[in-house]
Design a protein around this motif. Structure first.
Motif, mmCIF file in Angstrom:
data_model
loop_
_atom_site.group_PDB
_atom_site.id
_atom_site.type_symbol
_atom_site.label_atom_id
_atom_site.label_comp_id
_atom_site.label_asym_id
_atom_site.label_seq_id
_atom_site.Cartn_x
_atom_site.Cartn_y
_atom_site.Cartn_z
ATOM 1 N N ALA A 163 10.540 -3.732 34.941
ATOM 2 C CA ALA A 163 10.448 -2.301 35.236
ATOM 3 C C ALA A 163 9.149 -1.963 35.956
ATOM 4 C CB ALA A 163 10.549 -1.504 33.931
ATOM 5 N N GLN A 164 9.190 -0.853 36.679
ATOM 6 C CA GLN A 164 7.994 -0.343 37.363
ATOM 7 C C GLN A 164 7.719 1.091 36.939
ATOM 8 O OE1 GLN A 164 5.620 -1.633 39.277
ATOM 9 N NE2 GLN A 164 6.536 -3.654 38.920
ATOM 10 N N PRO A 165 6.621 1.349 36.213
ATOM 11 C CA PRO A 165 5.665 0.342 35.747
ATOM 12 C C PRO A 165 6.255 -0.469 34.593
ATOM 13 C CG PRO A 165 5.116 2.472 34.833
ATOM 14 C CD PRO A 165 6.249 2.712 35.783
ATOM 15 N N PRO A 166 5.654 -1.613 34.240
ATOM 16 C CA PRO A 166 6.158 -2.406 33.126
ATOM 17 C C PRO A 166 6.203 -1.581 31.837
ATOM 18 C CG PRO A 166 4.542 -3.644 34.370
ATOM 19 C CD PRO A 166 4.497 -2.251 34.903
ATOM 20 N N GLN A 167 7.273 -1.780 31.070
ATOM 21 C CA GLN A 167 7.464 -1.013 29.849
ATOM 22 C C GLN A 167 6.822 -1.752 28.667
ATOM 23 O OE1 GLN A 167 9.048 2.198 29.874
ATOM 24 N NE2 GLN A 167 8.484 1.715 31.992
ATOM 25 N N ALA A 168 5.675 -1.274 28.225
ATOM 26 C CA ALA A 168 4.946 -1.921 27.128
ATOM 27 C C ALA A 168 4.189 -0.870 26.339
ATOM 28 C CB ALA A 168 3.984 -2.979 27.675
ATOM 29 N N ASP B 9 17.412 -12.845 42.530
ATOM 30 C CA ASP B 9 16.363 -13.533 41.768
ATOM 31 C C ASP B 9 15.219 -12.540 41.525
ATOM 32 O OD1 ASP B 9 14.315 -15.053 40.738
ATOM 33 O OD2 ASP B 9 14.462 -16.645 42.239
ATOM 34 N N ARG B 10 15.031 -12.149 40.239
ATOM 35 C CA ARG B 10 13.997 -11.177 39.916
ATOM 36 C C ARG B 10 12.835 -11.807 39.138
ATOM 37 N NH1 ARG B 10 15.483 -5.290 38.298
ATOM 38 N NH2 ARG B 10 13.330 -5.207 39.075
ATOM 39 N N SER B 11 12.723 -13.112 39.245
ATOM 40 C CA SER B 11 11.661 -13.806 38.520
ATOM 41 C C SER B 11 10.272 -13.342 38.956
ATOM 42 C CB SER B 11 11.794 -15.321 38.705
ATOM 43 O OG SER B 11 11.755 -15.668 40.086
ATOM 44 N N GLU B 12 10.080 -13.120 40.254
ATOM 45 C CA GLU B 12 8.760 -12.691 40.731
ATOM 46 C C GLU B 12 8.418 -11.283 40.233
ATOM 47 O OE1 GLU B 12 6.325 -14.264 42.184
ATOM 48 O OE2 GLU B 12 7.452 -16.145 42.200
ATOM 49 N N ASP B 13 9.437 -10.443 40.004
ATOM 50 C CA ASP B 13 9.194 -9.113 39.447
ATOM 51 C C ASP B 13 8.631 -9.217 38.031
ATOM 52 O OD1 ASP B 13 10.232 -8.047 41.759
ATOM 53 O OD2 ASP B 13 12.233 -7.760 40.943
ATOM 54 N N ILE C 219 7.000 -11.851 36.751
ATOM 55 C CA ILE C 219 5.648 -12.417 36.864
ATOM 56 C C ILE C 219 4.659 -11.342 37.278
ATOM 57 C CG2 ILE C 219 4.230 -14.051 38.179
ATOM 58 C CD1 ILE C 219 6.816 -15.828 38.315
ATOM 59 N N ALA C 220 5.076 -10.495 38.205
ATOM 60 C CA ALA C 220 4.208 -9.397 38.651
ATOM 61 C C ALA C 220 3.934 -8.424 37.506
ATOM 62 C CB ALA C 220 4.858 -8.659 39.822
ATOM 63 N N GLY C 221 4.937 -8.177 36.660
ATOM 64 C CA GLY C 221 4.752 -7.294 35.510
ATOM 65 C C GLY C 221 3.729 -7.832 34.532
ATOM 66 N N TYR C 222 3.763 -9.147 34.303
ATOM 67 C CA TYR C 222 2.783 -9.813 33.438
ATOM 68 C C TYR C 222 1.366 -9.560 33.952
ATOM 69 C CZ TYR C 222 0.292 -13.914 31.438
ATOM 70 O OH TYR C 222 -0.602 -14.756 30.819
ATOM 71 N N HIS C 223 1.167 -9.765 35.250
ATOM 72 C CA HIS C 223 -0.169 -9.588 35.824
ATOM 73 C C HIS C 223 -0.557 -8.109 35.911
ATOM 74 C CE1 HIS C 223 -0.742 -13.803 36.640
ATOM 75 N NE2 HIS C 223 0.391 -13.877 37.323
ATOM 76 N N GLN C 224 0.432 -7.246 36.131
ATOM 77 C CA GLN C 224 0.147 -5.816 36.208
ATOM 78 C C GLN C 224 -0.369 -5.286 34.880
ATOM 79 O OE1 GLN C 224 3.301 -3.673 38.138
ATOM 80 N NE2 GLN C 224 2.454 -1.655 37.628
ATOM 81 N N LEU C 225 0.121 -5.867 33.782
ATOM 82 C CA LEU C 225 -0.364 -5.484 32.455
ATOM 83 C C LEU C 225 -1.719 -6.115 32.143
ATOM 84 C CD1 LEU C 225 2.930 -5.719 30.336
ATOM 85 C CD2 LEU C 225 1.682 -3.631 30.951
ATOM 86 N N GLY C 226 -2.184 -7.018 32.980
ATOM 87 C CA GLY C 226 -3.473 -7.666 32.766
ATOM 88 C C GLY C 226 -3.474 -8.614 31.588
ATOM 89 N N LEU C 227 -2.341 -9.297 31.357
ATOM 90 C CA LEU C 227 -2.223 -10.173 30.196
ATOM 91 C C LEU C 227 -2.920 -11.508 30.424
ATOM 92 C CD1 LEU C 227 1.542 -9.609 29.229
ATOM 93 C CD2 LEU C 227 -0.482 -8.385 28.397
ATOM 94 N N ASP C 228 -3.567 -11.981 29.375
ATOM 95 C CA ASP C 228 -4.157 -13.318 29.395
ATOM 96 C C ASP C 228 -3.194 -14.358 28.843
ATOM 97 O OD1 ASP C 228 -6.955 -12.679 30.244
ATOM 98 O OD2 ASP C 228 -6.852 -11.420 28.452
#
Length: 359
Positions: free
Chosen positions: A47-52, A91-95, A97-106
């Motif tokens: 999702a945009q923005p990531p749902q967290a 293929d939404r795999s890059e979406d 991955i982008a969500g992971y980085h958008q959340l700033g996850l380590d």
């Protein structure tokens, strides 16, 4: 200070919230990290923005006894071949991955079965994500762990159903058939059958004949026992090897119907009045058992510790009464079916329970 994410993927079950609670207590309380719960598994990262949502200790303290998952989950839509509203596949795999980085996850903790873990690991390898896994499945079929979150509660519910069926079976002199979940493994059936005093247990790992089942029921009748309890795993096939499944309006196929098949065969062959109970999703719901809460809590704490030690691409497991971590590829490489020569099968035979074969 690290920022970690946590998601629950695949079918829901009891104990997921207990694991989430443990992760937050360990990560926030011990290490002073931030924890973000990702909504609806990988769908939340798409999702945009990531749902967290930010998870604090005071937000999770009441979760220990709650069934299901507060984060939501999904068991549909392969992100590498995701069905779009217009009917196309993308293929939404890059979406994700982008969500992971958008959340700033380590790092990220994924709770799921072998299918979910395979997808999450593929995403992690593709996007260089730091992943730790926790096994979750009521089927208990993940290879290297003796217990997965959800299994013990599912067995408890199936056992309680058998306890209740005893009395109505005896009152009406009936054969009661209980159809339980388990996907392609018979762990719920064999464990609940022994615990609930079943007379016949049928699992997909052991070939059976209806004749043998009927013989056991008739033998009990001749001994003055006017009722019988049969437990059958949903993946058991017909005597001729046909897989019994149903298809819903969306075209999705699911196991279901082997209990009714057996009931019809038993009634036709020996005239016994037979009734079928299909537990279905009842096995997934409800309050987690005490053991479930302990296992889930131990897994949650251990998963956070793996992140602290930078032990990524590992899954926590329960082996010989302790938590041990193994590489995720090793964890999902093996499928854990019921061992036809294992302790539970030997126990069932030793109790005189019919397993449908001529043993």
């Amino acid at each position: 200070m690290k920022r970690i994410g946590i998601l629950t993927s695949g079918g829901d079950c009891a104990g997921l919230n207990a694991a989430i609670r443990a992760v937050v207590h360990r990560a926030v309380g011990t290490y002073g990290w931030e924890v973000f719960g990702i909504r609806q598994a990988t769908l939340g990262l798409m999702a945009q923005p990531p749902q967290a949502i930010a998870l604090e200790i005071d937000k999770v303290d009441g979760l220990l006894v709650a069934g299901g998952t507060i984060l939501g989950t999904t068991n549909k839509g392969d992100p590498f071949a995701f069905p779009m509203p217009d009917g196309t596949i993308r293929d939404r795999s890059e979406d994700i991955i982008a969500g992971y980085h958008q959340l700033g996850l380590d790092a990220m903790i994924g709770i799921g079965g072998d299918g979910s873990m395979a997808i999450l690991r593929r995403l992690a390898q593709q996007g260089n994500l730091n992943l730790v896994a926790i096994p979750k499945t009521i089927d208990n079929d993940v290879g290297v762990t003796e217990l997965s979150i959800g299994f013990d509660t599912a067995v408890s519910i199936a056992t309680e159903a058998l306890d209740r069926l005893h009395f109505t079976a005896a009152s009406h002199s009936r054969v009661m058939i209980l159809e339980v979940m388990g996907r392609d493994a018979g762990h719920i059936a064999i464990s609940a059958g022994i615990a609930g005093g079943a007379d016949v247990i049928l699992v997909p790992e052991i070939p059976y004949t209806v004749e043998r089942v009927c013989y056991t029921i008739k033998e009990r009748q001749e001994q003055g026992k006017n009722y019988s309890l049969v437990v059958v795993s949903e993946a058991v096939r017909t005597e001729t090897g046909v897989c019994v499944m149903s298809t819903d309006r969306l075209g999705q196929c699911r196991y279901g119907g082997i209990g009714q098949y057996l009931a019809d065969e038993i009634c036709t062959r020996i005239g016994a009045e037979t009734r079928v109970t299909v537990l279905g999703h009842v096995q997934r719901g409800g309050t987690p058992s005490p053991l479930e809460r302990v296992i889930a809590s131990a897994f949650g704490v251990a998963a956070v510790d793996l992140i602290a030690e930078a032990q990524y691409d590992h899954m926590v497991t329960w082996q010989k009464r302790q938590v041990v971590s193994v590489p995720i590829p090793e964890a999902i490489a093996q499928y854990r079916a019921v061992n036809p020569h294992g302790t539970l099968v030997k126990t069932a035979r030793g109790l005189g329970i019919c397993l449908g074969d001529e043993h």
